[in-house]
Scaffold this active site. Structure first.
Site, PDB file in Angstrom:
ATOM      1  N   HIS A 181      40.818  23.035  43.484  1.00 44.60           N
ATOM      2  CA  HIS A 181      40.405  23.585  42.193  1.00 44.60           C
ATOM      3  C   HIS A 181      41.606  23.750  41.267  1.00 44.60           C
ATOM      4  CE1 HIS A 181      38.310  25.797  39.144  1.00 44.60           C
ATOM      5  NE2 HIS A 181      39.181  26.781  39.246  1.00 44.60           N
ATOM      6  N   GLY A 183      37.019  43.444  41.097  1.00 44.23           N
ATOM      7  CA  GLY A 183      37.492  42.957  39.796  1.00 44.23           C
ATOM      8  C   GLY A 183      36.315  42.929  38.833  1.00 44.23           C
ATOM      9  N   ASP A 242      33.355  23.679  38.808  1.00 48.95           N
ATOM     10  CA  ASP A 242      33.682  22.257  38.660  1.00 48.95           C
ATOM     11  C   ASP A 242      32.415  21.407  38.740  1.00 48.95           C
ATOM     12  OD1 ASP A 242      36.446  22.870  38.496  1.00 48.95           O
ATOM     13  OD2 ASP A 242      36.494  23.100  40.670  1.00 48.95           O
ATOM     14  N   ILE A 251      35.224  37.877  33.929  1.00 47.71           N
ATOM     15  CA  ILE A 251      34.229  37.259  34.810  1.00 47.71           C
ATOM     16  C   ILE A 251      33.363  38.346  35.442  1.00 47.71           C
ATOM     17  CG2 ILE A 251      33.879  35.961  36.956  1.00 47.71           C
ATOM     18  CD1 ILE A 251      36.614  34.574  36.317  1.00 47.71           C
TER      19      ILE A 251
HETATM   20  P1  NAI Z   1      40.330  39.474  33.562  1.00 47.61           P
HETATM   21  O1  NAI Z   1      41.765  39.841  33.349  1.00 47.61           O
HETATM   22  O2  NAI Z   1      39.406  39.536  32.410  1.00 47.61           O
HETATM   23  O3  NAI Z   1      39.723  40.389  34.710  1.00 47.61           O
HETATM   24  C1  NAI Z   1      40.379  40.598  35.917  1.00 47.61           C
HETATM   25  C2  NAI Z   1      39.966  41.948  36.444  1.00 47.61           C
HETATM   26  O4  NAI Z   1      40.636  42.132  37.696  1.00 47.61           O
HETATM   27  C3  NAI Z   1      40.353  43.118  35.543  1.00 47.61           C
HETATM   28  O5  NAI Z   1      39.235  43.956  35.299  1.00 47.61           O
HETATM   29  C4  NAI Z   1      41.427  43.854  36.343  1.00 47.61           C
HETATM   30  O6  NAI Z   1      41.408  45.264  36.160  1.00 47.61           O
HETATM   31  C5  NAI Z   1      40.999  43.481  37.754  1.00 47.61           C
HETATM   32  N1  NAI Z   1      42.077  43.673  38.740  1.00 47.61           N
HETATM   33  C6  NAI Z   1      43.407  43.432  38.628  1.00 47.61           C
HETATM   34  N2  NAI Z   1      44.036  43.783  39.749  1.00 47.61           N
HETATM   35  C7  NAI Z   1      43.087  44.248  40.598  1.00 47.61           C
HETATM   36  C8  NAI Z   1      43.108  44.763  41.917  1.00 47.61           C
HETATM   37  N3  NAI Z   1      44.245  44.874  42.609  1.00 47.61           N
HETATM   38  N4  NAI Z   1      41.934  45.141  42.461  1.00 47.61           N
HETATM   39  C9  NAI Z   1      40.778  45.013  41.777  1.00 47.61           C
HETATM   40  N5  NAI Z   1      40.695  44.536  40.545  1.00 47.61           N
HETATM   41  C10 NAI Z   1      41.842  44.172  39.957  1.00 47.61           C
HETATM   42  O7  NAI Z   1      40.336  37.995  34.221  1.00 47.61           O
HETATM   43  P2  NAI Z   1      39.094  36.998  34.388  1.00 47.61           P
HETATM   44  O8  NAI Z   1      38.982  36.148  33.188  1.00 47.61           O
HETATM   45  O9  NAI Z   1      37.918  37.770  34.848  1.00 47.61           O
HETATM   46  O10 NAI Z   1      39.654  36.044  35.566  1.00 47.61           O
HETATM   47  C11 NAI Z   1      39.825  36.544  36.865  1.00 47.61           C
HETATM   48  C12 NAI Z   1      40.382  35.464  37.793  1.00 47.61           C
HETATM   49  O11 NAI Z   1      39.462  34.388  37.959  1.00 47.61           O
HETATM   50  C13 NAI Z   1      41.677  34.809  37.300  1.00 47.61           C
HETATM   51  O12 NAI Z   1      42.574  34.692  38.378  1.00 47.61           O
HETATM   52  C14 NAI Z   1      41.230  33.440  36.856  1.00 47.61           C
HETATM   53  O13 NAI Z   1      42.267  32.485  36.931  1.00 47.61           O
HETATM   54  C15 NAI Z   1      40.131  33.154  37.860  1.00 47.61           C
HETATM   55  N6  NAI Z   1      39.206  32.088  37.471  1.00 47.61           N
HETATM   56  C16 NAI Z   1      38.729  31.265  38.452  1.00 47.61           C
HETATM   57  C17 NAI Z   1      37.861  30.242  38.176  1.00 47.61           C
HETATM   58  C18 NAI Z   1      37.337  29.384  39.277  1.00 47.61           C
HETATM   59  O14 NAI Z   1      36.696  28.378  38.981  1.00 47.61           O
HETATM   60  N7  NAI Z   1      37.528  29.708  40.540  1.00 47.61           N
HETATM   61  C19 NAI Z   1      37.429  29.978  36.798  1.00 47.61           C
HETATM   62  C20 NAI Z   1      37.924  30.933  35.845  1.00 47.61           C
HETATM   63  C21 NAI Z   1      38.812  31.929  36.182  1.00 47.61           C
END
Ligand code: NAI
Length: 342
Positions: free
Chosen positions: A202, A33, A175, A38
């Protein structure tokens, strides 16, 4: 001694070389991803690590440019790009740490659980590939809802016969980062010194900062405890609302995830003093998964730190009991999904 390694290194700067711990660039890290909100800043921060020799960037699209761009930074690691399902296996071969921020983020009004239907399947597919290609790797799950996606990953790994509970982590570092920042601001403390353990899970009320265990110890009124706790629990939502539809936390998340990667690499490298809060298989409570501080070592989780859960304040004890039904339901939802899809 219980402080976070990444922040400590950043703070001490040049003094780091005087410690007995000498970083060697010898670890392979994969980000799945990697072209996302992120993934990109996280890849940049990992590219800056002196411990990484190879950085593998995988996404379903747009990852070639990210890798070309990063590859011009004159830091030790070699950056390789992998696009789409046909290149997933190669992105994972020989990898020591796999970080998974793949999936959709929240928009205003959404809970993390609203992401379940899309992200559960993505995490399942990616972890199957991890099981087939680098079953010994540390696996860091960022994709939400972490409370459910980690149990999904565990079930997938079990079915493949390669589950090692000591090497599967839900990343809750953000967190802790938020708790440290908000407490330091409130009490006018030097940011780098503050360490607040955050336990539970979380999402919403499952995020339980143990403010009474803050180091250095701080005195907080009941009202301050309530306000800080709620702000830490809603930190993600604060960002989602400020971004107004453009996504959730990406930069602070990348910072937090990079700290957890660096801590994992230091542990793999034999540093015997690495502690982080994370969401792991646990026997600290009656729930099968629970976030707490853990000691990290070469083999992953070396020990859970039960003392954080002892001598809680009445407020913390109540909050702990209150979070358990929600966390339990999220765990069961993840397990049911993984087994239904079998
Ligand atoms: P984003 O939409 O900007 O990026 C997600 C990426 O994943 C995209 O580049 C997309 O092409 C890729 N993707 C989608 N399906 C895929 C697959 N099957 N294989 C590989 N890559 C794939 O989203 P962002 O903002 O980067 O967030 C990503 C995740 O992180 C979300 O689920 C979000 O809720 C989570 N998150 C977790 C946090 C934590 O504290 N654990 C904090 C903030 C976000």
């Amino acid at each position: 001694a219980l402080r976070a390694s990444f922040a400590l290194k950043a703070h001490k700067g040049a003094q780091v070389v005087q410690t007995p711990f000498q970083p060697q660039a010898s670890y392979k890290v994969a980000v799945l991803g990697a072209a996302g909100g992120i993934g990109q800043p996280l890849a940049l921060l990992i590219k800056m690590s002196p411990l990484v020799s190879d950085l593998h960037l995988y996404d379903i699209a747009n990852v070639k440019g990210v890798a070309a761009d990063l590859s011009h930074c004159n830091t030790p690691s070699q950056v390789l790009d992998f696009t789409g399902a046909s290149e997933l296996a190669n992105s994972l071969k020989g990898v020591d740490v796999v970080v998974i921020p793949a999936g959709v983020p929240r928009k205003p009004g959404m809970t993390r659980d609203d992401l379940f239907n899309i992200n559960a399947g993505i995490v399942k597919n990616l972890v199957e590939a991890v099981a087939d290609n680098c079953p010994e790797a540390f696996i860091h799950i960022i994709s939400n809802p972490v409370n459910s996606t980690v149990p999904i990953a565990a079930e997938v790994l079990k079915k493949k016969g390669v589950y090692n509970p000591k090497k599967l982590f839900g990343v809750t570092t953000l967190d802790v980062v938020r708790a440290n920042t908000f407490v330091a601001q409130k009490k006018n403390l030097k940011l780098i010194d503050v360490d607040v353990p955050v336990v539970g899970g979380h999402a919403g009320i499952t995020i339980l900062p143990l403010l009474s265990k803050t180091k250095p110890s701080v005195s907080l009124t009941d009202e301050e405890v309530e306000k800080l706790t709620v702000r830490i629990q809603n930190g993600g939502t604060e960002v989602v609302e400020a971004k107004a539809g453009a996504g959730s936390a990406t930069l602070s998340m990348a910072y937090a995830a990079a700290r957890f990667v660096e801590s994992s690499l230091r542990a793999l490298d034999g540093d015997g003093d690495v502690y982080e809060c994370c969401y792991v298989e646990s026997d600290l409570t009656e729930l099968p998964f629970f976030a707490s501080r853990v000691k990290l070592g070469r083999k992953g989780v070396e020990a859970l730190i039960p003392s954080d859960l002892q001598g809680l304040t009445e407020y913390e004890q109540k909050a702990l009991e209150a979070l358990k039904p929600e966390l339990k339901a999220s765990i069961e939802k993840g397990i049911a999904f993984a087994n239904k899809q079998a």
